[in-house]
Motif scaffolding. Structure first.
Motif, mmCIF file in Angstrom:
data_model
loop_
_atom_site.group_PDB
_atom_site.id
_atom_site.type_symbol
_atom_site.label_atom_id
_atom_site.label_comp_id
_atom_site.label_asym_id
_atom_site.label_seq_id
_atom_site.Cartn_x
_atom_site.Cartn_y
_atom_site.Cartn_z
ATOM 1 N N VAL A 204 15.188 -7.860 50.572
ATOM 2 C CA VAL A 204 14.921 -6.954 51.699
ATOM 3 C C VAL A 204 14.537 -5.550 51.211
ATOM 4 O O VAL A 204 13.916 -4.790 51.938
ATOM 5 N N ALA B 6 14.624 -17.047 59.900
ATOM 6 C CA ALA B 6 15.800 -16.412 59.278
ATOM 7 C C ALA B 6 15.350 -15.346 58.273
ATOM 8 O O ALA B 6 15.933 -14.263 58.193
ATOM 9 N N ALA B 7 14.287 -15.662 57.519
ATOM 10 C CA ALA B 7 13.800 -14.716 56.506
ATOM 11 C C ALA B 7 13.212 -13.469 57.177
ATOM 12 O O ALA B 7 13.526 -12.339 56.792
ATOM 13 N N ALA C 128 15.978 -11.393 58.683
ATOM 14 C CA ALA C 128 16.772 -10.686 57.660
ATOM 15 C C ALA C 128 16.063 -9.390 57.263
ATOM 16 O O ALA C 128 16.696 -8.340 57.132
ATOM 17 N N HIS C 129 14.752 -9.463 57.105
ATOM 18 C CA HIS C 129 13.985 -8.260 56.764
ATOM 19 C C HIS C 129 14.010 -7.245 57.902
ATOM 20 O O HIS C 129 14.096 -6.046 57.676
ATOM 21 N N LYS D 198 16.347 -6.945 60.182
ATOM 22 C CA LYS D 198 17.704 -6.402 60.264
ATOM 23 C C LYS D 198 17.869 -5.252 59.258
ATOM 24 O O LYS D 198 18.441 -4.207 59.588
ATOM 25 N N LEU E 12 16.861 -19.472 49.425
ATOM 26 C CA LEU E 12 17.059 -18.823 50.725
ATOM 27 C C LEU E 12 17.356 -17.325 50.547
ATOM 28 O O LEU E 12 16.801 -16.481 51.237
ATOM 29 N N ARG F 85 14.637 -14.902 49.866
ATOM 30 C CA ARG F 85 13.804 -14.524 51.020
ATOM 31 C C ARG F 85 14.512 -13.512 51.910
ATOM 32 O O ARG F 85 14.121 -13.295 53.054
ATOM 33 N N GLY F 86 15.626 -12.988 51.420
ATOM 34 C CA GLY F 86 16.327 -11.952 52.169
ATOM 35 C C GLY F 86 17.481 -12.472 53.014
ATOM 36 O O GLY F 86 18.193 -11.686 53.638
ATOM 37 N N ILE F 87 17.654 -13.788 53.033
ATOM 38 C CA ILE F 87 18.707 -14.369 53.873
ATOM 39 C C ILE F 87 20.053 -14.197 53.166
ATOM 40 O O ILE F 87 20.205 -14.606 52.012
ATOM 41 N N ASP F 88 21.024 -13.572 53.839
ATOM 42 C CA ASP F 88 22.293 -13.289 53.162
ATOM 43 C C ASP F 88 23.069 -14.582 52.903
ATOM 44 O O ASP F 88 22.804 -15.614 53.509
ATOM 45 N N THR G 158 24.643 -16.569 55.905
ATOM 46 C CA THR G 158 23.639 -17.257 56.716
ATOM 47 C C THR G 158 23.044 -18.436 55.942
ATOM 48 O O THR G 158 22.825 -19.509 56.500
ATOM 49 N N LEU H 5 23.023 -22.349 56.978
ATOM 50 C CA LEU H 5 21.814 -23.175 57.124
ATOM 51 C C LEU H 5 21.960 -24.493 56.353
ATOM 52 O O LEU H 5 21.608 -25.556 56.849
#
Lengths: 257, 440
Positions: A79, A103-104, A107-108, A110, B392, B395-398, B401, B405
């Motif tokens: 991010v 979701a990706a 997330a960015h 957010k 995941l 790609r920025g997904i914490d 999360t 998934l």
């Protein structure tokens, strides 16, 4: 201020030192290429930059926009604006591509303090970018990378890059396993994202990709260090002469994987 | 094998359960049969092959009190159940500590000839279907808990759907245990008879109000007539101190179709026995299970699939997610009787371990007495794929999360097999809410 500054980076993988004092500076808008023989540390560099767990930094620093990112998790780096196009994109059964992309993107958003994207806007965004990479809509319904051909997987990577609009895109051997048509599509996708501000680090084994994505600088990575840097013509020289001639220049044998 | 001298726990345990109730002669015969068998068997221990992976100390050493004959009222009345509502709008039978509560239940309009109500009431009127079927299918020869259930049989759900009637709305059997000064014990017995060509869905649902220990020892006898189509859901969502042993015994007729879906996400010690007997040619049986085991809980899924008639298919798919120090056993026994040619039986057990201390066991058992059959089994135990997690996160997904998934994807395969869409969505939501996703 430079976008990325790597200082004297040392890193281990499974106890073995792979990067041994690497220095590299990338300014906004520049395209850098890293070339090197197998086992020279190219993929390790990509892993260390993106925070892969198996890679242990033992010395040195990575500054991104002036901030030391050593303690950031992979998602925090993402991010912040670092994107990795995987050499081997991972298949994730049971997670639909739509679900994953949403979701990706969220997330960015957010991280920028924006609320979740609405469904219509998301679909429009996705469709636009897919068209650019000549991808089929049905991919959205399939599980992430599952059953994708080699070319589809690589296009999917560049498509995600287009969607997430990073500040720095790291392309790890994006050309491997691509036929000439797929290579052209992928390169056009990358070039479309070259806007004078976004930077790229193109890791490749072969000069071929650099005919399509023309770099500003070429660096040669050998034994975990950059031993030679030059303009794009350096890639041609390496293509013609291989890496062996560098042994004399650096005064040590070239380790291979 | 039953021990020759029953263990020393046999009589003291029985003393907790109160007196075997009195009733009509035909029922007394069933109860005495259960009591006598229990006294021969005693409570199982890990020396019994069928209980090798499951210690029942929490039950054997527990101090229980039989639930009162009248259903207790629950604080807040029917409204107290609202947060646990599954969105089902059909008949709902509510049992409080094992006793049918007409006040909390709703039957609504039913197609002609369909009976839905408390088993106790059906026994009281000597219902002919009850007399014909009750206690006729459960095999207690090696089953102490089943034997106890028969000995103390008094109430439960009764569902009868006559031939060719399609019951659209699921029948919800909601078993609620309430907080009490002493741990309650009850022995619900459900009798579900779906006649030839009929169609029905039954949801057997265990819920605790409060955090107390309760012990439910339930049996469901389910008759699926020729060409009937039946779906059964078992939902275990009791408190983390609850003890739950349940047995689902299915008798399947010719060309019948049956699906069992077990969604287990609560309890301290849960034993889920599923025992279909494919007695008519061309029957099809699906045993689908999804379980989440956390803390120090233990879940024991015990399948026993009997192919008696030829040309029948059975499928067992169980998926478990375990964290902390939780443990589980999936034991899948397939018995193909002589004459059950062209049997096609498949079994698969998959487990996802979210911690290093969690443990999942799988025990397939094939017993085949016919020569032209297809039987396969497979098992996997794994952790969340670190490559998938990194992909995941890159790609920025914490991490939270991302884990969600991946776990949801794992559970999705089980959920997708469930036929009732609205119920599936509700169960998915409640299941995912309980997932331990940890810190980012």
């Amino acid at each position: 201020m430079s976008l990325l500054e790597i200082r004297n980076l040392h890193a281990k993988v499974e106890g073995r030192e792979i990067l041994r004092g690497l220095d590299l500076t990338i300014n906004p808008g520049e395209v850098h290429s890293i070339m090197g023989p197998n086992g020279s540390g190219k993929s390790t560099l990509a892993g260390v930059l993106t925070g892969r767990e198996a890679y242990e930094v033992t010395d040195g620093q990575i500054l991104f926009q002036g901030q030391d990112i050593g303690d950031l998790s992979p998602d925090e780096r993402a991010v912040a604006g670092i994107f990795l196009a995987f050499q081997y994109p991972v298949e994730i059964p049971g997670v639909s591509t739509t679900q994953f992309l949403k979701a990706a993107v969220n997330a960015h958003r957010k991280a920028r303090g924006q609320k979740d994207i609405d469904a219509v806007e998301f679909l429009k965004l996705v469709r636009d970018k897919m068209k650019m990479l000549q991808m089929k809509d049905d991919l959205l319904k399939r599980a992430v990378n599952e059953g994708f051909s080699g070319g589809e997987k690589k296009r999917h990577e560049i498509f995600q890059m287009a969607l997430l609009e990073p500040k720095l895109a790291v392309l790890d051997e994006t050309d491997s396993g691509l036929d000439i048509d797929a290579l052209r599509i992928v390169s056009e996708g990358v070039n479309a994202l070259r806007d004078g501000k976004r930077s790229f680090l193109v890791i490749t084994h072969y000069q071929r990709l650099l005919n399509y994505i023309v770099p500003d600088f070429v660096h040669v990575l050998v034994n975990g260090r950059i031993v030679k840097s030059g303009p794009k013509d350096l890639a041609l020289e390496l293509e013609a002469k291989g890496y062996g001639w560098l042994e004399q220049e650096i005064g040590e044998p070239i380790a291979s994987a | 094998m039953p021990t020759l001298t029953a263990p020393t726990t046999t009589e003291p345990f029985l003393a907790h359960l109160g007196r075997v109730p009195a009733g009509p002669a035909w029922l007394t015969e069933i109860r005495q049969r259960g009591l006598a068998r229990y006294r021969q068997l005693g409570l199982p221990t890990i020396r019994d092959e069928e209980w090798r992976y499951t210690r029942i100390d929490a039950i054997a050493r527990g101090s229980f009190e039989p639930a009162p004959a009248k259903p207790a009222s629950i604080a807040g009345g029917a409204k107290a159940l609202d947060p646990h509502d599954l969105g089902l709008t059909g008949p709902r039978l509510v049992f409080v500590n094992g006793r049918f509560s007409p006040e909390l239940s709703r039957i609504g309009q039913l197609p002609k000839g369909v009976a839905v109500g408390g088993l106790g009431a059906a026994i009281a009127v000597n219902h002919s279907i009850v007399r014909e079927h009750l206690g006729q299918y459960l095999d207690i020869s090696h089953d102490a808990f089943g034997a106890l259930n028969l000995a103390f049989l008094e109430d439960g759900g009764f569902v009868h759907v006559p031939a060719d009637v399609k019951l659209d709305q699921p029948v919800h059997l909601l078993y609620v245990s309430t907080p009490g000064s002493k741990a309650g014990v009850c022995h619900p017995h459900n009798l579900v008879v779906i006649e030839a060509g009929a169609k029905a869905t039954v949801v057997e649902d265990y819920l605790s109000l409060g955090e107390d220990t309760n012990f439910s020892n339930a049996v469901t006898e389910l008759v699926v007539g020729d060409e009937a189509d039946v779906e059964h859901y078992l939902i275990e969502r009791e408190s983390e101190r609850s003890l739950n042993v349940s047995t689902l015994r299915i008798q399947q007729g010719k060309s019948s179709k049956f699906a069992s879906h077990s969604v287990l996400m609560g309890g301290q010690l849960v034993r889920n026995n599923v025992h279909p007997v494919l007695a008519g040619q061309g029957a099809w049986s699906l045993l689908n299970g999804l379980y989440l085991v956390t803390g120090q809980a233990h879940v024991d899924n015990h399948m026993r699939v009997e192919h008696v008639a030829a040309h029948c298919d059975s499928r067992q798919f169980y998926r478990g997610i375990l964290s902390d120090q939780a443990s589980s056993i999936f034991s899948g026994r397939i018995k193909v009787h002589r004459g059950a040619q062209k049997t096609d039986a498949k079994q698969n057990s998959s487990n996802l371990l979210l911690s290093d201390d969690a443990q999942a066991n799988t025990k397939p058992q094939l017993e085949i007495y016919a020569d032209d059959v297809k039987c396969t089994h497979g098992a996997t135990v794994g952790q969340l794929d670190p490559e998938g997690m990194f992909y995941l996160q890159s790609r920025g997904i914490d991490a939270v999360t991302a884990r969600g998934l991946l776990i949801r994807a794992f559970a999705g395969e089980s959920l997708d097999r469930m036929g009732h869409e609205a119920l599936r969505a509700e169960l998915e939501k409640r299941f995912l809410e309980r997932l331990p996703l940890g810190d980012a």
